[in-house]
Design a protein around this motif. Sequence first.
Motif, PDB file in Angstrom:
ATOM      1  N   GLY B 280      77.381  61.133 102.263  1.00 16.38           N
ATOM      2  CA  GLY B 280      76.835  62.401 102.740  1.00 16.38           C
ATOM      3  C   GLY B 280      76.019  63.073 101.654  1.00 16.38           C
ATOM      4  O   GLY B 280      74.920  63.560 101.886  1.00 16.38           O
ATOM      5  N   PHE B 281      76.532  63.022 100.444  1.00 22.26           N
ATOM      6  CA  PHE B 281      75.859  63.644  99.311  1.00 22.26           C
ATOM      7  C   PHE B 281      74.499  62.989  99.071  1.00 22.26           C
ATOM      8  O   PHE B 281      73.483  63.660  98.923  1.00 22.26           O
ATOM      9  CB  PHE B 281      76.753  63.513  98.071  1.00 22.26           C
ATOM     10  N   ILE B 282      74.511  61.659  99.074  1.00 27.53           N
ATOM     11  CA  ILE B 282      73.263  60.928  98.808  1.00 27.53           C
ATOM     12  C   ILE B 282      72.220  61.216  99.894  1.00 27.53           C
ATOM     13  O   ILE B 282      71.065  61.518  99.593  1.00 27.53           O
ATOM     14  CB  ILE B 282      73.537  59.412  98.691  1.00 27.53           C
ATOM     15  N   THR B 283      72.641  61.156 101.157  1.00 28.21           N
ATOM     16  CA  THR B 283      71.656  61.394 102.226  1.00 28.21           C
ATOM     17  C   THR B 283      71.164  62.834 102.186  1.00 28.21           C
ATOM     18  O   THR B 283      69.990  63.096 102.431  1.00 28.21           O
ATOM     19  CB  THR B 283      72.230  61.086 103.624  1.00 28.21           C
ATOM     20  N   ASN B 284      72.047  63.760 101.815  1.00 35.83           N
ATOM     21  CA  ASN B 284      71.609  65.159 101.720  1.00 35.83           C
ATOM     22  C   ASN B 284      70.554  65.336 100.633  1.00 35.83           C
ATOM     23  O   ASN B 284      69.571  66.040 100.817  1.00 35.83           O
ATOM     24  CB  ASN B 284      72.796  66.073 101.420  1.00 35.83           C
ATOM     25  N   ILE B 285      70.778  64.683  99.493  1.00 35.18           N
ATOM     26  CA  ILE B 285      69.822  64.773  98.383  1.00 35.18           C
ATOM     27  C   ILE B 285      68.469  64.219  98.827  1.00 35.18           C
ATOM     28  O   ILE B 285      67.418  64.823  98.580  1.00 35.18           O
ATOM     29  CB  ILE B 285      70.337  63.967  97.165  1.00 35.18           C
ATOM     30  N   LEU B 286      68.541  63.084  99.511  1.00 32.89           N
ATOM     31  CA  LEU B 286      67.303  62.454  99.984  1.00 32.89           C
ATOM     32  C   LEU B 286      66.564  63.367 100.950  1.00 32.89           C
ATOM     33  O   LEU B 286      65.355  63.569 100.846  1.00 32.89           O
ATOM     34  CB  LEU B 286      67.658  61.152 100.710  1.00 32.89           C
ATOM     35  N   THR B 287      67.316  63.939 101.889  1.00 32.61           N
ATOM     36  CA  THR B 287      66.713  64.837 102.870  1.00 32.61           C
ATOM     37  C   THR B 287      66.084  66.037 102.166  1.00 32.61           C
ATOM     38  O   THR B 287      64.950  66.420 102.450  1.00 32.61           O
ATOM     39  CB  THR B 287      67.775  65.312 103.876  1.00 32.61           C
ATOM     40  N   LEU B 288      66.828  66.580 101.213  1.00 36.26           N
ATOM     41  CA  LEU B 288      66.346  67.754 100.486  1.00 36.26           C
ATOM     42  C   LEU B 288      65.042  67.441  99.769  1.00 36.26           C
ATOM     43  O   LEU B 288      64.093  68.224  99.779  1.00 36.26           O
ATOM     44  CB  LEU B 288      67.409  68.185  99.476  1.00 36.26           C
ATOM     45  N   PHE B 289      65.003  66.260  99.170  1.00 31.64           N
ATOM     46  CA  PHE B 289      63.811  65.817  98.449  1.00 31.64           C
ATOM     47  C   PHE B 289      62.606  65.780  99.397  1.00 31.64           C
ATOM     48  O   PHE B 289      61.534  66.300  99.083  1.00 31.64           O
ATOM     49  CB  PHE B 289      64.097  64.440  97.861  1.00 31.64           C
ATOM     50  N   LEU B 290      62.809  65.190 100.567  1.00 31.75           N
ATOM     51  CA  LEU B 290      61.702  65.072 101.518  1.00 31.75           C
ATOM     52  C   LEU B 290      61.302  66.435 102.076  1.00 31.75           C
ATOM     53  O   LEU B 290      60.121  66.719 102.261  1.00 31.75           O
ATOM     54  CB  LEU B 290      62.096  64.124 102.659  1.00 31.75           C
ATOM     55  N   VAL B 291      62.304  67.276 102.308  1.00 32.73           N
ATOM     56  CA  VAL B 291      61.999  68.619 102.824  1.00 32.73           C
ATOM     57  C   VAL B 291      61.188  69.405 101.803  1.00 32.73           C
ATOM     58  O   VAL B 291      60.273  70.147 102.152  1.00 32.73           O
ATOM     59  CB  VAL B 291      63.306  69.365 103.198  1.00 32.73           C
TER      60      VAL B 291
END
Lengths: 238, 418
Positions: B280-291
């Motif tokens: 969850g942490f990794i996907t959140n970081i990735l999403t945040l990066f793209l956002v």
Amino acid sequence: MHLIEVKDLEKTYYIDSVQTPALRGVSFKIKEGEFVAIVGPSGSGKSTLLHVLGFLDRHTAGEYHFDGKTINDYSEEEIARVRNKEMGFIFQTFNLLPRTTVLENVKLPLLYSGVKESLWEKKARQVIDSVGLSHRLHHESSQLSGGEIQRVAIARALVNNPRIIFADEPTGNLDSKSGKVIMELIQKLNNDGHTVILITHETYTAKHAERLIRLSDGAIKEDAPVDHRLVAADHFTK
Amino acid sequence: MLIKYSVKTALTGLITNKSRSILTILGIVIAIAAIVLIVSIGQGAKDLILQQIQGLGSKTIVVIPGREPEGPSDFVNVFLDSLKEKDYKLLKNKNNVPGAEDIMPLVISSVKLSYFDETYQATILGGGDDEINNLMARIFDIFPDRGSFFTPQDVSSRASVIVIGDNVREELFGESINPLGEKIKINGRNFRVIGILPSKGQVSFFNFDDMVLAPYTTAQQYILGRKYFDRIIVVAKSEKVIARTVSDIEITLRSSHGITDPDKDDFFVETQADLVERVGFITNILTLFLVTIAAISLLVGGIGIMNIMLVSVTERTKEIGLRKAVGATNKDILRQFLLESVLLTAIGGIVGIALGVALSFVVSLILTYSLGLNWEFTFPLSAAALGLGVSAAVGLVFGIYPARQAAKKTPIDALRYE
């Protein structure tokens, strides 16, 4: 008490540090209910005087009392309120909102008035009727003649039932026939009790007033009652 | 002025310049659509991964040999052979780990299978138990639909029997041969096919379609030639005892390995909750990066709004003068223009959200039907709310300067403006 009292009023424009005096010490008093024409050639300072009297601009020296209170005592909010409630403006260039109906244009001052919204429509229709434009309620200004547009502007100036009407060359952009109709209307407003200050450079138009102040080069050259006042035929009284 | 009339005035202003308004909000529309799309896909990906992890069951605890990685870039794994038969037996002892319901060792390797001329590279998974029937099938929730699973006797006797996945069956045998009872060669030794798994695709981290299941004893002895395990899987009796069970496992293994300092552990224990949290942490970081990247386009859109509002203020100088002459205060004018830019961006936000949601729905359909993923479309409510809020805020921030310019005009300068 006088509604308007000015003493040694001066207005100087500063453009790129060049001083241009427009009013050089003007003094007079206007009673409630008077009809005063301010005349003078172009550049005499008559428009500047009207703007200062109408709270649209500030003078640079001297005193200006409106309703017994000096203008310096009015806050920004109060100035807006006075312009809304106590004053009505009629401009040479009409200044209607484009692409907006007669009814909406006349309602405009009500938007800022604090009058209950349920009364807006009735008040606007009443004044539109009084200038004889009931049949044009939903027309936009592009569909009206010049004379009709100026009558809409008069209705707009009247909608909050102001004490004083400022008319800046109201017939300047109109043919003589339409101009005559406008002057009849303005005279009628005065008869109804509104104080009227009219700016014009035409002697004929000025003769509708009861008092004439002649300006030249920013100073008063003459302040006298109008001889042989013109009384327009009254088309609008029912 | 009444808010209703402010909105009406603002809307009239926008409608009057329809095509300009549309072009202006395009930047906001694209930015918000991108954000919604990214968040929606990010959420979908997260759900998919979590769903796969949780396929193993929330009560599952995995004991892994080696030192626990300290960060995403820490791939150094030492002591990979630290989990031995002895440890397995100690963990199985109810006195050591009372919270454990089931315990199973696991070995994993890549192997080459051959059946006459056909060969296939597959993954072998060795598991099972010498007492409990079908333990491996139960833990992974996959039972053969033809034939049967290996028995506890097969485990204790190191029987040369295997259960094969659906792809393995198809590649080696095709449709015409019944694989049951046939012999597959691995490392020169024959293994009899006793069961065939149904096609199931990805379950947890395993794709059973590409797998061969064997008793761990057989796999260790005949295929891998080693004595240690790659994992020991422990299923806790309930979710409540997971923490206690983890600590029991650690104590047991430390004493077995003679470790006193937990920092020197040659194994680590991972619960499904840990894994869920980490993924969850990794996907959140990735999403945040793209956002964040998408947010840059929002900034650009905001500057476009500011530009157009400044043009609008200049164009309507006379209107501002008139409004002031009939009684509008500076505040009224400020509010009118601010509301106009906020409405502009909010409309852009709403259109952007609709576009983003529609796009993410299309993407979910493509992923589901063309890639066969079990992708679930979720309406990105939080992203939508965020998008609307952010776009309105952009209007507020980038509208304030033009609106102040408008409010600052003196009525006479505005009326005189040509």
